[in-house]
Design an enzyme around this catalytic site. Structure first.
Site, mmCIF file in Angstrom:
data_model
loop_
_atom_site.group_PDB
_atom_site.id
_atom_site.type_symbol
_atom_site.label_atom_id
_atom_site.label_comp_id
_atom_site.label_asym_id
_atom_site.label_seq_id
_atom_site.Cartn_x
_atom_site.Cartn_y
_atom_site.Cartn_z
ATOM 1 N N ASP A 122 0.814 -1.225 0.000
ATOM 2 C CA ASP A 122 0.000 0.000 0.000
ATOM 3 C C ASP A 122 0.850 1.280 0.000
ATOM 4 O OD1 ASP A 122 -1.901 1.996 0.547
ATOM 5 O OD2 ASP A 122 -2.321 1.293 2.583
ATOM 6 N N HIS A 126 -3.710 4.408 6.736
ATOM 7 C CA HIS A 126 -2.636 3.940 5.860
ATOM 8 C C HIS A 126 -1.258 4.150 6.495
ATOM 9 C CE1 HIS A 126 -5.317 3.321 2.408
ATOM 10 N NE2 HIS A 126 -5.962 4.378 2.866
#
Lengths: 553, 553
Positions: free
Chosen positions: B194, B367
């Protein structure tokens, strides 16, 4: 209104970023501070920009004594041509600002009539019978930015313009708290202070910090360095020139507004470069890449700017090659984030090393953060406080700062454009609201926010348009030929004519149903439109704008 | 292609935020990871969302073994109904994700056919002959988020999904590096990780930090507290419930998606609340304001959401009163900044005390920042690295992290959607590019990015449309009546019919000029359109879309 009250009437910039304008009124006289444009938001498609509503000024035309300009950014001077076209009053500004206004008025052939005056800081002058005006230097992202102190019979009004505090400014001119202190003495009557960064804790960094970063980037770069920034950010360009000189590079300037500004700043002495440092792009292209710095427009991802054309591989003279370093020495103005991001991505895809504000200290902005705002409040010591320049939440945050510093809430006014604040020595109150609409400029036309046009455009953009044309016999009211259907931006059209034929049939059957009713043309048109709109929605779940045209023969 | 190579084909999410999808191919078998939607950008007016292009899957239909889903956010599951409608392959997901997929497929009456499987972490299962799959827990802004380890004959592929590292997660499930370490052993073949926050230094804060902030806000609030967040952010809602219980407040849930999610999470045990804590809004309205917390949708300023209707004074049951505290416990997703800002401003204008991420620690995102990304690289020890999930610049930043950690550039691949990366034990290379267009969903229709419709819509939104209808004699080619002119979103129409009459005259004269030339209808139409377009530009400097309709009688 008593003769001994001061009226404060923000006409733009309170509740939005841009189109800054304020009227101060005392004893039947008005001074106007700034006349700026606002760049369009998402819900203003096709608009060039918006300016303040001059209705109040129009209704008080004879009272206007002067326009005072704080600095030369478009959101402070861009509406001046429109203002002066209606009210040819004297304009007062600092020297560089004067230069920028001159360019703007000359382009529009308005320079000869204009009554422009250059103001030196520390020099006070009278405006009308009620106002004594003195400019004081502030730091901002353009040279010669000024705060304005206006002494009225009731006390001193301090208007900061846009400002930050920079103890190590590139041009050597810090925000002049000494002069401000002298003028306000025991305290100002009213402070109107820049709220743009009132949400941000601490202090805004000095422009010098960016100089250090640019110096490292230019010193370390293996090849060409291209730096995009605002054309008005003269001190940034100065720092690029300084670093270029240090590392034996030449500087080429690209982009019309950047070239105009650099030339003007060089001529007026706001920018200094050793002879031969600034060279034409054609000369720079003959040099080895490691001897070149290019300064360009496009830091906001403007589609026609030099940087964006380079990023898209569509610039006539510059093509990115691996080894190039591109610096975006600006941060995206709200609304421009996507354009800037796409520009960065495109440059990266072409192999450039890209430095931008999110990953590198290549930009500081020009507005005071919370601790600086406190400093301004401390020094101005105002009896009343009006936060200016900002979205509503910025004004609220700025008001909270004043409140936290002990100012009573009854003396803090969070105003919106058009509010009329009336102050005397004892108290203040919002006594009225005047028109403060957005006036849109689109091509060579002005129009009012109340216009339906923007709503129509938003609707067209979401759903497209379908046009239905029918020709009817004037005698019988019957169709003389097949209805014609055409469209733009309407999705269901993509794959076949089936829908078009269905609509055509629907039009015929609607007209048959109407037969016998005695309807005027407008009524037939509106029934047809509704019938087609409902039919399309039923078939496609889409709601395009439907335009129906009836020809009677 | 050799049997002993692995193909990695990102079909969405690389070069954009959203519509995540990746295909892995080995030995004639494909597994698909995620099938998400992307929410529309500024240049996609009227679009509901975009999904990946399934062309490659369509051409390799018989190879597809399964779809593996990392977590239940729309940008990972939203395209699943479209995918399963074409390829009814088995779907594997964690329990909560399964619940969300079930709701989605049931709404579309696709549940009965679907082949859904719930996967427990730490349990491996076979997919086809080539793949052994094991899910491992990661922290993200929704419970039951998983990374996926896929063991192939060539080695282990690790796909992180969206993740961050949270050592004090609210649900007690940290990112499971123990399991990951066991699976990869001496090192993974490939890490796909990610990149969304690869620009951000340091570590992302723990969800716990927000709990502390919400606890203080709710504890100190003098009246009602209204908290807007993402409906899927179950751990945030848990923290609101915890604080409400601590301060003897009831929690009412407002907004359809928020109610659905809270009910599902309560039923499945992902959300815990003492009996009687969560009450209907009707009951909360009977309570003193200081005993109420409202949890609502609208943290992105969505125009029809509960919060925005409250902010605009258009909510049936809730009206802001001074003393209310509103918390926007989210940060604006890029593109939503203006909507969120307007919502905040409107709430402030109504007298609410508004806390939002820019001024208060009421949100952390889901994130990993740069140090966390390094941790993932360290533990996965991959031979090859493909940064996933992010705009191009995020992928580049993530690649730079791997490079800084000593990974040779020849083993790092910054891919874009549609690139076909082929890997074997010795090396990797991009060998092909497959179609990876944006497929737009608008109402009940799908269409391809190549369609002209979006361009037409952008043009309509900037300039509006002018329709010209003329009726000609089929016999003589002459006008049978005055041309009819109508428009929408076109500015010059505002004030008079003068322009309309001028255009009408222009049409007549153009037709007269054409008289004598033997032109087909289409040619006449295009000449008329050009003539009107040029005429309007000359008169107004505007370029509306001109639609010309000719009726022949």
């Amino acid at each position: 209104m008593s003769e001994q009250t001061l009226r404060v009437i923000p006409l733009g910039g309170l509740g939005e970023i841009g189109r800054n304008m304020m009227a101060l009124e005392f004893g039947g006289e008005i001074v106007v501070i700034d006349a700026g444009v606002m760049f369009p938001e998402e819900d203003m498609p096709g608009i060039d920009f918006a300016i303040p509503d001059f209705t109040y000024l129009r209704e008080n035309r004879e009272k206007i004594q002067a326009v005072l300009i704080t600095h030369g950014h478009e959101d402070h001077i861009g509406a001046l041509p429109y203002l002066l076209a209606e009210f040819n009053v004297p304009v007062y500004s600092s020297r560089l600002t004067h230069g920028l206004i001159t360019v703007k008025l000359r382009e529009r052939k308005m320079l000869d009539e204009a009554r422009l005056n250059v103001v030196e800081p520390h020099t006070s002058f009278r405006v009308g019978d009620s106002f004594r005006v003195e400019f004081f230097r502030v730091c901002h992202s353009i040279p010669d930015a000024m705060g304005i102190a206006i002494t009225t019979p009731l006390g001193v009004v301090v208007h900061t313009g846009d400002f930050k505090i920079d103890h190590t400014p590139v041009d050597g001119n810090p925000t002049d708290f000494t002069t401000l202190s002298r003028i306000v003495g025991d305290g100002a009557l009213l402070l109107c202070s820049d709220s743009t960064y009132a949400e941000v804790e601490g202090y805004t960094a000095s422009e010098q910090v960016v100089g250090d970063a640019l110096d490292r980037v230019i010193g370390d770069a293996p090849g060409r360095v291209m730096i995009a920034t605002f054309a008005s950010l003269i001190s940034r360009i100065q720092q690029v020139i300084n670093a270029a000189v240090r590392y034996d590079r030449k500087v080429a300037v690209v982009g019309r507004s950047m070239m105009n500004n650099v030339n003007m700043a060089l001529n007026m002495g706001y920018l200094e470069a050793p002879e031969g440092t600034v060279v034409p792009l054609s000369a720079a292209r003959q040099l080895p890449h490691e001897e070149v710095v290019i300064v360009a427009t496009g830091s906001q991802g403007e589609p026609t700017s030099a940087l964006v054309r380079v990023a898209n591989g569509r610039h006539r003279d510059i093509e990115v090659v691996p080894g190039d370093t591109v610096v975006i020495s600006a941060s995206p103005i709200p609304g421009n984030e996507t354009l800037v991001a796409k520009t960065i991505d495109n440059l990266l895809k072409q192999g450039a090393d890209v430095r931008y504000s999110r990953i590198s200290l290549v930009h500081v902005h020009g507005h005071a953060a919370r601790e600086e705002l406190k400093m301004m409040l401390s020094i101005a010591k105002p009896r009343y406080f009006v936060p200016i320049h900002g979205e509503y939440r910025h004004l609220v945050q700025h008001a909270a700062i004043a409140s936290d510093m002990g100012m009573p809430g009854s003396r803090i006014f969070v105003l919106e454009d058009g509010d009329v604040l009336e102050l005397d020595e004892a108290s203040g109150d919002v006594v009225d609201t005047v028109r403060a609409n957005y006036i849109y400029i689109d091509g060579n036309r002005l129009w009012d926010m109340d216009s339906a046009v923007l709503g129509e455009r938003m609707r067209l953009s979401r759903n497209g348009v379908v046009t239905v044309a029918v020709t009817l016999s004037a005698r019988t009211g019957l169709l003389l030929s097949e209805p014609s259907i055409t469209s733009s931006g309407f999705i269901a059209w993509d794959d076949s004519n089936i829908l078009s034929e269905k609509i055509s049939k629907k039009v015929s059957s609607t007209l048959e149903d109407l037969d016998g009713e005695s309807l005027d043309l407008e009524e037939v048109r509106s029934r047809l439109t509704k019938s087609v709109r409902d039919f399309i929605y039923g078939e496609t779940r889409q709601r395009p704008t439907v335009l129906t045209v009836i020809e009677h023969i």
